[in-house]
Design a protein around this motif. Sequence first.
Motif, mmCIF file in Angstrom:
data_model
loop_
_atom_site.group_PDB
_atom_site.id
_atom_site.type_symbol
_atom_site.label_atom_id
_atom_site.label_comp_id
_atom_site.label_asym_id
_atom_site.label_seq_id
_atom_site.Cartn_x
_atom_site.Cartn_y
_atom_site.Cartn_z
ATOM 1 N N PRO A 11 -1.247 5.234 -13.613
ATOM 2 C CA PRO A 11 -1.653 4.422 -14.772
ATOM 3 C C PRO A 11 -1.121 5.005 -16.075
ATOM 4 C CG PRO A 11 -3.486 5.817 -14.099
ATOM 5 C CD PRO A 11 -2.324 6.156 -13.198
ATOM 6 N N ALA A 45 -2.277 0.271 -3.448
ATOM 7 C CA ALA A 45 -1.086 1.043 -3.807
ATOM 8 C C ALA A 45 -1.489 2.333 -4.529
ATOM 9 C CB ALA A 45 -0.190 0.207 -4.718
ATOM 10 N N PHE A 46 -0.575 3.267 -4.594
ATOM 11 C CA PHE A 46 -0.742 4.539 -5.313
ATOM 12 C C PHE A 46 -0.420 4.228 -6.776
ATOM 13 C CE2 PHE A 46 0.634 9.306 -5.027
ATOM 14 C CZ PHE A 46 0.324 9.529 -6.354
ATOM 15 N N ILE A 47 -1.448 4.165 -7.610
ATOM 16 C CA ILE A 47 -1.266 3.759 -9.003
ATOM 17 C C ILE A 47 -1.024 4.952 -9.912
ATOM 18 C CG2 ILE A 47 -2.399 2.697 -11.004
ATOM 19 C CD1 ILE A 47 -4.004 0.973 -9.033
ATOM 20 N N ILE A 75 -12.492 7.527 -5.758
ATOM 21 C CA ILE A 75 -12.789 6.668 -6.916
ATOM 22 C C ILE A 75 -14.239 6.204 -6.846
ATOM 23 C CG2 ILE A 75 -12.299 4.425 -8.015
ATOM 24 C CD1 ILE A 75 -10.013 6.161 -8.575
ATOM 25 N N MET A 87 -3.351 8.009 -18.142
ATOM 26 C CA MET A 87 -3.381 9.222 -17.334
ATOM 27 C C MET A 87 -4.588 10.087 -17.680
ATOM 28 S SD MET A 87 -0.861 8.650 -15.411
ATOM 29 C CE MET A 87 -0.257 10.098 -14.548
ATOM 30 N N LEU A 120 -5.935 13.694 -7.992
ATOM 31 C CA LEU A 120 -5.521 12.658 -7.043
ATOM 32 C C LEU A 120 -6.772 12.031 -6.434
ATOM 33 C CD1 LEU A 120 -2.734 14.700 -5.241
ATOM 34 C CD2 LEU A 120 -2.370 12.755 -6.759
ATOM 35 N N LEU A 165 -2.901 17.764 -12.233
ATOM 36 C CA LEU A 165 -3.145 16.430 -11.718
ATOM 37 C C LEU A 165 -4.511 16.309 -11.072
ATOM 38 C CD1 LEU A 165 0.273 15.885 -9.880
ATOM 39 C CD2 LEU A 165 -0.292 15.400 -12.260
ATOM 40 N N PRO A 192 4.126 18.722 -7.731
ATOM 41 C CA PRO A 192 3.034 17.782 -7.994
ATOM 42 C C PRO A 192 2.049 17.637 -6.821
ATOM 43 C CG PRO A 192 5.025 16.562 -7.427
ATOM 44 C CD PRO A 192 5.377 18.025 -7.398
ATOM 45 N N PHE A 193 2.521 17.667 -5.570
ATOM 46 C CA PHE A 193 1.635 17.223 -4.494
ATOM 47 C C PHE A 193 1.240 18.306 -3.488
ATOM 48 C CE2 PHE A 193 3.755 12.907 -5.376
ATOM 49 C CZ PHE A 193 2.754 12.557 -6.282
ATOM 50 N N LYS A 212 0.830 -1.206 0.000
ATOM 51 C CA LYS A 212 0.000 0.000 0.000
ATOM 52 C C LYS A 212 0.876 1.272 0.000
ATOM 53 C CE LYS A 212 -3.408 2.137 3.041
ATOM 54 N NZ LYS A 212 -4.029 2.887 1.958
ATOM 55 N N LYS A 224 0.250 10.415 1.636
ATOM 56 C CA LYS A 224 0.461 9.829 0.311
ATOM 57 C C LYS A 224 -0.013 8.375 0.229
ATOM 58 C CE LYS A 224 4.191 11.444 -2.092
ATOM 59 N NZ LYS A 224 5.612 11.424 -2.550
ATOM 60 N N ASP A 225 0.089 7.635 1.328
ATOM 61 C CA ASP A 225 -0.289 6.217 1.221
ATOM 62 C C ASP A 225 -1.810 6.008 1.204
ATOM 63 O OD1 ASP A 225 -0.931 6.496 3.845
ATOM 64 O OD2 ASP A 225 0.300 4.831 4.575
ATOM 65 N N GLU A 226 -2.568 7.086 1.312
ATOM 66 C CA GLU A 226 -4.017 6.953 1.108
ATOM 67 C C GLU A 226 -4.420 7.203 -0.348
ATOM 68 O OE1 GLU A 226 -6.544 8.960 3.911
ATOM 69 O OE2 GLU A 226 -5.227 8.370 5.574
ATOM 70 N N ILE A 227 -3.470 7.679 -1.146
ATOM 71 C CA ILE A 227 -3.754 7.896 -2.571
ATOM 72 C C ILE A 227 -3.721 6.539 -3.277
ATOM 73 C CG2 ILE A 227 -2.989 9.045 -4.712
ATOM 74 C CD1 ILE A 227 -3.711 11.063 -2.602
ATOM 75 N N VAL A 228 -4.716 6.284 -4.127
ATOM 76 C CA VAL A 228 -4.713 5.029 -4.882
ATOM 77 C C VAL A 228 -4.617 5.253 -6.385
ATOM 78 C CG1 VAL A 228 -5.971 3.704 -3.128
ATOM 79 C CG2 VAL A 228 -7.246 4.867 -4.965
ATOM 80 N N GLU A 229 -4.804 6.485 -6.830
ATOM 81 C CA GLU A 229 -4.757 6.705 -8.271
ATOM 82 C C GLU A 229 -4.435 8.158 -8.559
ATOM 83 O OE1 GLU A 229 -7.767 4.247 -10.124
ATOM 84 O OE2 GLU A 229 -7.891 5.569 -11.862
ATOM 85 N N ILE A 230 -3.756 8.369 -9.671
ATOM 86 C CA ILE A 230 -3.456 9.728 -10.109
ATOM 87 C C ILE A 230 -3.813 9.806 -11.584
ATOM 88 C CG2 ILE A 230 -1.033 9.165 -10.696
ATOM 89 C CD1 ILE A 230 -0.255 11.952 -9.696
ATOM 90 N N HIS A 231 -4.342 10.951 -11.992
ATOM 91 C CA HIS A 231 -4.546 11.208 -13.414
ATOM 92 C C HIS A 231 -3.964 12.572 -13.723
ATOM 93 C CE1 HIS A 231 -6.833 7.661 -14.570
ATOM 94 N NE2 HIS A 231 -7.293 7.693 -13.336
ATOM 95 N N ALA A 232 -3.722 12.826 -14.980
ATOM 96 C CA ALA A 232 -3.061 14.076 -15.348
ATOM 97 C C ALA A 232 -3.455 14.492 -16.744
ATOM 98 C CB ALA A 232 -1.550 13.885 -15.278
#
Lengths: 438, 438
Positions: free
Chosen positions: A160, A156-158, B110, B140, B104, B102, B76-77, A128, B84-92
């Motif tokens: 993609p 985990a922080f994906i 999600i 992304m 988050l 970005l 970026p953040f 994670k 950060k470990d609660e993030i599961v996905e990033i798009h950009a």
Amino acid sequence: MGERYYNERMERIDRKELLELQNRRFRATVKHAYENVQYYKKAMDEKGVKPEDIKGVEDISKLPFTTKQTLRDNYPFGMMAVPKDEIVEIHATSGTTGQPTLGLYTVNDIEVWSEVSARSLTMSGLTKQDIFQITPSFGMFTGGFGFYHGARKIGAFIVPAGAGFSKRQIQYMIDFGTTMVCAVVSYILRLTETAHEMGIDPAKDTQVRKGVFGSEIWTEEMKKKISKAWEMDVYDIYGFTELCGPGVANDCKYHEGLHVWEDHFLIEVIDPKTGEQLGPEEEGELVFTTLTKEAMPLLRYRSRDLAKVIDSIECDCGRTHRRITPIRGRLDDMIKVRGVGVWPSAVEQTIMKYPEIGMEYQIQVTRKEALDYLKILVESKEKMDEFRKRELADKLSEELHNVLMIKPEVEVLDPMTLPRQEVGKAKRVIDNRQVQHT
Amino acid sequence: MGERYYNERMERIDRKELLELQNRRFRATVKHAYENVQYYKKAMDEKGVKPEDIKGVEDISKLPFTTKQTLRDNYPFGMMAVPKDEIVEIHATSGTTGQPTLGLYTVNDIEVWSEVSARSLTMSGLTKQDIFQITPSFGMFTGGFGFYHGARKIGAFIVPAGAGFSKRQIQYMIDFGTTMVCAVVSYILRLTETAHEMGIDPAKDTQVRKGVFGSEIWTEEMKKKISKAWEMDVYDIYGFTELCGPGVANDCKYHEGLHVWEDHFLIEVIDPKTGEQLGPEEEGELVFTTLTKEAMPLLRYRSRDLAKVIDSIECDCGRTHRRITPIRGRLDDMIKVRGVGVWPSAVEQTIMKYPEIGMEYQIQVTRKEALDYLKILVESKEKMDEFRKRELADKLSEELHNVLMIKPEVEVLDPMTLPRQEVGKAKRVIDNRQVQHT
């Protein structure tokens, strides 16, 4: 820190309990396939075998095989075993050389795929806490989604990223602090070179320390080169579209073979010529029977992949699922040169031992006046003068002669001379003989 | 058959109850942003406003704006409000013209995205029985995943085709019996042409009868052309990376504006020059405040998109969420030609009325001797002789003069002359003036 598991209870299941589970699921799968897929009903009827004749896995050889051709003959939905409105996802091979082959999924099939992918990624070190960059393409190709489904389970922080845009990929790694990456084998080579072109040393300038790669045959020697360039732990993941994509098997940190998730997939190794089952430690064609697939159950699916089942079940990682050796080749990959079978992986294994050689290579076969010629193109890692190139080429040619039993011509090229591919699998074998026939 | 909803209770929520929910979520979001994002703490402190001063949505104008530049400055953040470990996905965004912006996501973000996408797709007619082909790219870009997350909730049969390979896409439609498609607006034009090139009439030879398109500004006239070519119901979906991608708003079958999911997003319309709030039916810049986002809450995010909020809340579909008009343009899109503002959508609206004109066009601006020139390139649907081309061009030029207040040169080209894009958004405005400055 102890071993990490995604599903400890299932990954360390007692073998006796596993066998009972397999038997139960196997009987249900055979019944499901027989009752809902015309092909299986017909093929089993022809062999005079009924679902009730199948008591357990010991009866598997009574069943007919399924081949890639079976799937093509039944394209698109002839192998579908549930009503269409229960399907939630479809994946396909690119079908560049003909009809694509499909994978169909119910909600539960996606759940199983996610589960085996999560187990495999956990085995490769994903947690994670990781920032996990997914570089295989998303879409019909099972790569991107296979990794995504598993990594979502783990939390985990994906990132993609998907396929291509190598410079941007390296920039993401740096900007987002990527700690783990997955890729088609040849693409991690491409990323390594791209980093170097950008003046970035993957080992020093990125935080990527774990990687999981698959979808192409690769050797221990290649693994070592990748591992060194990034200072990363390198894992091997196995799967294919018809089964569910990446996640069917994966190596653990002891790297002595890939654990196959036997609660979902039955494995056999057969002699590809006779179809007879082979014993452990005997190399042959891997054959898979799905144990939980609803949308498209497969009985004895012939993968064309060559490997052995490892005899010992004990593994220091504590997992009780049997291991296969890394795939040594595909039946379709072997090239016949002057009647001698040449495996690309044997070539790779030999040339990768040389530290002065880069990671890309090409195998060319041509025919002149009814004779086959084998030529291997490699790149030097640093620029070399013509004399050293010649010397190295001769040495390689000698050694390959010993390994392959025929003597190839070897040419050492300057770095970055061979074609690279941004997307998809590498094309390392160029067989010009068919072209010359016409 | 009655109206279909994905979440009837929420989609038809009583306005008073909705307001209470918004107030509660709004207070929590302001507090979350203030306590966890340095930018918001600083910006609110500078305005002398504390989270406890915000009692409800009526206090929104006390809060600072967020702009695309804010996100770039904090790349970026810097806008991340959770560990950060609660993030599961990033798009950009692709960031081709600079730093990407970005989006988050936590697990819950999600979930919210999937929910609003599922509501939007249901509004566009998607059901579990549909075979739904997703043609925007996965990765992304938020397009592919936005549709995927929603369609998974609904349980539709997803064909995750992704971007490009137009001929293969048409083949999938035929082989799999696709009934509904989603795309970037210009890509459905490309698919229409590809089908014709393959000798396939989308209306007769495919089963595609529903489509949902977005990510570009388009006009009613374009919608009609697409609808006619495929004999499909055409829907408009709205969203952008920073908010969560497609699913923020969507039109219902009455096509009188796009319902915004107000339990997750607060909308305001402001005068882009003064920042003052405008009333319903007044056109201005859309501003969004997230009500449930954990990873990257946004307060008063200026979208640069121009639209109106529709005054009437009643809609025959029974949904109680307010509607916006389709996006008429982006603040960044307006081209100044000889001091006059020209909106590409005004050009499109005018030319699409002509049945003899195809769906692609290009707007070119050049500067010669300190004067700006506007030129519109269109394609005829069928090949025309030079005389008819000239006649049509003159007519178009006249009409565009009336609409735009300046007279453009118009050129009518043969069919399939303008460049097409396989992937990504169409590039319809070519402004050559910057280039000539250098």
